[in-house]
Design an enzyme around this catalytic site. Sequence first.
Site, PDB file in Angstrom:
ATOM      1  N   HIS A 146       0.823  -1.209   0.000  1.00 45.84           N
ATOM      2  CA  HIS A 146       0.000   0.000   0.000  1.00 45.84           C
ATOM      3  C   HIS A 146       0.857   1.260   0.000  1.00 45.84           C
ATOM      4  O   HIS A 146       2.012   1.251   0.441  1.00 45.84           O
ATOM      5  CB  HIS A 146      -0.939  -0.008   1.199  1.00 45.84           C
ATOM      6  CG  HIS A 146      -2.029  -1.027   1.087  1.00 45.84           C
ATOM      7  ND1 HIS A 146      -3.085  -1.085   1.953  1.00 45.84           N
ATOM      8  CD2 HIS A 146      -2.232  -2.035   0.195  1.00 45.84           C
ATOM      9  CE1 HIS A 146      -3.893  -2.071   1.603  1.00 45.84           C
ATOM     10  NE2 HIS A 146      -3.383  -2.673   0.545  1.00 45.84           N
ATOM     11  N   GLU A 196       0.749   4.013   1.748  1.00 43.08           N
ATOM     12  CA  GLU A 196       1.198   4.478   3.063  1.00 43.08           C
ATOM     13  C   GLU A 196       2.426   3.701   3.518  1.00 43.08           C
ATOM     14  O   GLU A 196       3.389   4.278   4.029  1.00 43.08           O
ATOM     15  CB  GLU A 196       0.081   4.307   4.110  1.00 43.08           C
ATOM     16  CG  GLU A 196      -1.202   5.037   3.767  1.00 43.08           C
ATOM     17  CD  GLU A 196      -2.221   4.184   3.017  1.00 43.08           C
ATOM     18  OE1 GLU A 196      -3.418   4.364   3.273  1.00 43.08           O
ATOM     19  OE2 GLU A 196      -1.819   3.355   2.170  1.00 43.08           O
TER      20      GLU A 196
END
Length: 189
Positions: free
Chosen positions: A70, A72
């Site tokens: 992901h 993040e």
Amino acid sequence: MERISWNQYFMAQSHLLALRSTCPRLSVGATIVRDKRMIAGGYNGSIAGGVHCADEGCLMIDDHCARTIHAEMNAILQCSKFGVPTDGAEIYVTHYPCIQCCKSIIQAGIKTVYYAEDYKTHPYAQELFEQAGVTVEQVELDEMIVDLKNREKLSFVAGLIGKLADAGLAEEELKKIHEQANTLFTSYV
């Protein structure tokens, strides 16, 4: 000249990062910021040198793509790789973080999460952020700010409307055209 807000600036950066995503299911970008300076960015995609979902399809396990890191996490891992501390930083994400990213954000010491869009926002992620004292705020991206020709377009349309008025176009028609222009140039008209 009116400048864009810092939140819009960093959210625009995250949307630009999302353009690098190799996930056909959802393009996500994340920008980590400290003291109004970008310290890292990430997008969702495969490990460096790995097979991309865009090329081979998603590798789905338990309703999640196992191949994708992901956005993040990619941004946090960039900080880790290069020895850049994240304690007290902010993160701008195009979509609300999933539970796993939520936990990583908390553990990285990031204190504020700004997101543009809800995406499968889980109540447990919200609860974790609240328990950890992480501030979460929605900042919808004003897409007009990333249109590099916006001012020229606005000026052109305003000029056309002026010429139509000079040519004697009915007031009601001018009003309709002006309203349509307002919807196209929401932030600036």
